[in-house]
Design an enzyme around this catalytic site. Structure first.
Site, PDB file in Angstrom:
ATOM      1  CG  ASN A 105      -0.038  -0.220   2.429  1.00 11.11           C
ATOM      2  OD1 ASN A 105       0.662   0.700   2.728  1.00 11.11           O
ATOM      3  ND2 ASN A 105      -0.268  -1.393   3.191  1.00 11.11           N
ATOM      4  CE  LYS A 115       8.596 -12.534 -14.485  1.00 12.81           C
ATOM      5  NZ  LYS A 115       9.207 -12.089 -15.567  1.00 12.81           N
ATOM      6  CG  ASP A 143      -6.961  -5.515   6.365  1.00 11.19           C
ATOM      7  OD1 ASP A 143      -6.645  -5.601   7.554  1.00 11.19           O
ATOM      8  OD2 ASP A 143      -7.686  -4.544   6.022  1.00 11.19           O
ATOM      9  CE  LYS A 192     -11.455   0.622  10.864  1.00  6.33           C
ATOM     10  NZ  LYS A 192     -10.836   1.472   9.473  1.00  6.33           N
TER      11      LYS A 192
HETATM   12  N1  CTP Z   1      -4.559  -3.456  11.873  1.00  3.73           N
HETATM   13  C1  CTP Z   1      -3.715  -4.272  12.523  1.00  3.73           C
HETATM   14  N2  CTP Z   1      -3.817  -5.588  11.966  1.00  3.73           N
HETATM   15  C2  CTP Z   1      -4.139  -5.761  10.766  1.00  3.73           C
HETATM   16  C3  CTP Z   1      -5.094  -4.648   9.955  1.00  3.73           C
HETATM   17  C4  CTP Z   1      -4.963  -3.491  10.673  1.00  3.73           C
HETATM   18  O1  CTP Z   1      -3.180  -4.176  13.531  1.00  3.73           O
HETATM   19  N3  CTP Z   1      -4.151  -6.983  10.100  1.00  3.73           N
HETATM   20  C5  CTP Z   1      -4.303  -2.164  12.917  1.00  3.73           C
HETATM   21  C6  CTP Z   1      -3.769  -0.982  11.882  1.00  3.73           C
HETATM   22  O2  CTP Z   1      -2.339  -0.701  12.221  1.00  3.73           O
HETATM   23  C7  CTP Z   1      -4.626   0.155  12.661  1.00  3.73           C
HETATM   24  C8  CTP Z   1      -6.026  -0.407  13.009  1.00  3.73           C
HETATM   25  O3  CTP Z   1      -5.760  -1.869  12.880  1.00  3.73           O
HETATM   26  O4  CTP Z   1      -3.953   0.798  13.902  1.00  3.73           O
HETATM   27  C9  CTP Z   1      -6.910  -0.046  11.911  1.00  3.73           C
HETATM   28  O5  CTP Z   1      -6.506  -0.536  10.569  1.00  3.73           O
HETATM   29  P1  CTP Z   1      -7.267  -0.269   9.248  1.00  3.73           P
HETATM   30  O6  CTP Z   1      -6.643  -0.931   8.150  1.00  3.73           O
HETATM   31  O7  CTP Z   1      -7.900   1.503   9.231  1.00  3.73           O
HETATM   32  O8  CTP Z   1      -8.725  -1.184   9.683  1.00  3.73           O
HETATM   33  P2  CTP Z   1      -9.197  -2.415   9.365  1.00  3.73           P
HETATM   34  O9  CTP Z   1      -9.201  -3.206  10.845  1.00  3.73           O
HETATM   35  O10 CTP Z   1      -8.169  -3.368   8.606  1.00  3.73           O
HETATM   36  O11 CTP Z   1     -10.483  -2.616   8.735  1.00  3.73           O
HETATM   37  P3  CTP Z   1     -10.866  -1.772   7.608  1.00  3.73           P
HETATM   38  O12 CTP Z   1      -9.824  -2.190   6.284  1.00  3.73           O
HETATM   39  O13 CTP Z   1     -12.086  -2.540   6.995  1.00  3.73           O
HETATM   40  O14 CTP Z   1     -11.161  -0.548   7.415  1.00  3.73           O
END
Ligand code: CTP
Length: 396
Positions: free
Chosen positions: A208, A287, A277, A336
């Site tokens: 990302n 590859k 995620d 969250k």
């Molecule tokens: N986070 C985490 N582990 C993951 C994904 C996210 O610890 N696998 C943490 C991020 O570091 C951040 C918080 O959770 O502090 C929220 O992350 P975000 O990506 O905004 O939210 P998600 O929980 O992944 O939900 P969504 O993608 O549906 O918004």
């Protein structure tokens, strides 16, 4: 940011040319910068260069005829918030560790009572000479801070320890020694930062846009405020903050392992990283070759680190998460906060000016169970300090 009076002592090392960028950067931040040079340093960089960059007369000769009658070295020593000597030769380290004051630089140094940072830069053999090492120890004993030399190619052709760290690293160390508020003294703080990379095959991965700047600013500010900091970082182009325990990771799985295994010792955990995620169900060993058909890559969920930290949270441990959203910022952030059992969620929207990826500013709102506090547009460094003050050290 608070404006400071910073004295920069330049001595006769080839790395002196790099101090031009340090002086320029400090000046751009609005600090009052005075450069003091030894006579020999002038062979490497002309005083006019420093004079132009600092906007101040360079202090060189103790007995010059146009010497300001207010005993310049004493008045400067009194008003200084910090004194950095960079590059510091073996000779200057020998002098300052013994209180020798035979020119403007060393005289002002001896008179100054502010925090002092020494940045040794010399040939490896000179650095490793037990005399130099003993002098460095003496400097430490007298309360001076030493920024350790890097290893690498030296101007004399040798490869070894003795390289001066880059100017941004020196500035980082300087900011740490200048901080007077130490309310995180004795606290252990773990910060995650940057993106994660989920490998598809040996040459491709899913990632990302996270630059890591917000997380690095939090790690630096927590360190400045006295904490023992662990920074778990994905791959970024940023310089490692000085004086933090740095753990480099690649994937969300690596980050989960690093954070969850270190979490019990932490008083505060800040999840600023943009953690993937989903990760490919399998990583191809070779590859993947293209075909004329479209390609689907099956993905599986990664561990939600913050959720797991929330489940095993210790008493008095503070958990801070981030929520970067494109819509319904506060509702999503509040969800969250609850779902992950966090104490605070720092919410920001990439739709807001100055709050996107890679920029040096941010505009955040802090949510807790009790209240919502908007910080507004600030530099990432200022945002980091305000977050720490609000969440840990009382209200910002
Ligand atoms: N986070 C985490 N582990 C993951 C994904 C996210 O610890 N696998 C943490 C991020 O570091 C951040 C918080 O959770 O502090 C929220 O992350 P975000 O990506 O905004 O939210 P998600 O929980 O992944 O939900 P969504 O993608 O549906 O918004």
């Amino acid at each position: 940011m608070e404006k400071k009076c910073i004295l920069v002592g330049v001595t006769a090392g080839i790395a002196a040319y790099k101090i031009c960028s340090l002086v320029s950067s400090l000046k751009k931040k609005g600090h009052e910068v005075h450069v003091l040079m030894t006579k020999e340093a002038e062979s490497f960089v002309g005083p006019l260069t420093f004079q132009t960059l600092s906007g101040q007369r360079v202090i060189q000769d103790m007995f010059s005829v146009d010497f300001v009658p207010d005993v310049h070295h004493i008045s400067l020593a009194k008003k200084a918030d910090a004194f950095v000597v960079a590059p510091a030769t073996a000779n200057i380290i020998a002098k300052i560790s013994h209180g020798i004051a035979d020119d403007m630089l060393t005289t002002t140094f001896l008179a100054a009572q502010c925090p002092k940072l020494i940045v040794p830069a010399m040939n490896t053999a000179m650095l490793e000479n037990p005399i130099t090492q003993e002098n460095i120890q003496s400097c430490k004993k007298y309360g001076m801070h030493i920024l350790e030399s890097d290893s690498g190619y030296l101007a004399c052709g040798d490869v070894g320890k003795g390289r001066m760290p880059d100017p941004d690293v020196i500035e980082d160390a300087l900011n740490a020694v200048m901080e007077t508020d130490r309310f995180l003294e004795g606290k252990h703080v773990l910060v995650t930062a940057g993106p994660t990379c989920e490998d598809i095959d040996p040459v491709r991965y899913i990632t990302n846009h996270s630059s890591g700047k917000m997380g690095y600013a939090l790690a630096r500010q927590a360190r400045n405020l006295g904490a023992t900091v662990t920074l778990v970082s994905g791959e970024t182009s940023l310089s490692k903050p000085v004086g933090v325990n740095y753990i480099s990771i690649h994937s969300a799985g690596d980050m989960a392992d690093a954070v969850l295994s270190a979490s019990d010792e932490q008083d505060i955990i800040i999840m600023a990283a943009a953690v993937a995620d989903y990760t490919p169900l399998t990583t191809a060993d070779e590859k993947i070759k293209k075909s004329d058909d479209d390609l689907n890559i099956p993905l599986k969920r990664t561990t939600d680190i913050l959720y797991n930290l929330g489940k095993k949270k210790k008493e008095n441990q503070i958990l801070i998460g981030f929520a970067m959203e494109t819509e319904n910022l506060l509702d999503n952030a509040a969800e969250k906060l609850k779902k992950k059992n966090a104490d605070y969620i720092i919410a920001n929207s990439i739709r807001e000016e100055g709050a996107g990826f890679g920029v040096d500013t941010n505009s955040v709102t802090i949510l807790s169970e009790k209240e919502t506090k908007r910080l507004g547009l600030l530099s990432k460094e200022e945002t980091a300090k305000e977050i720490l003050k609000y969440c840990v050290g009382g209200k910002a």
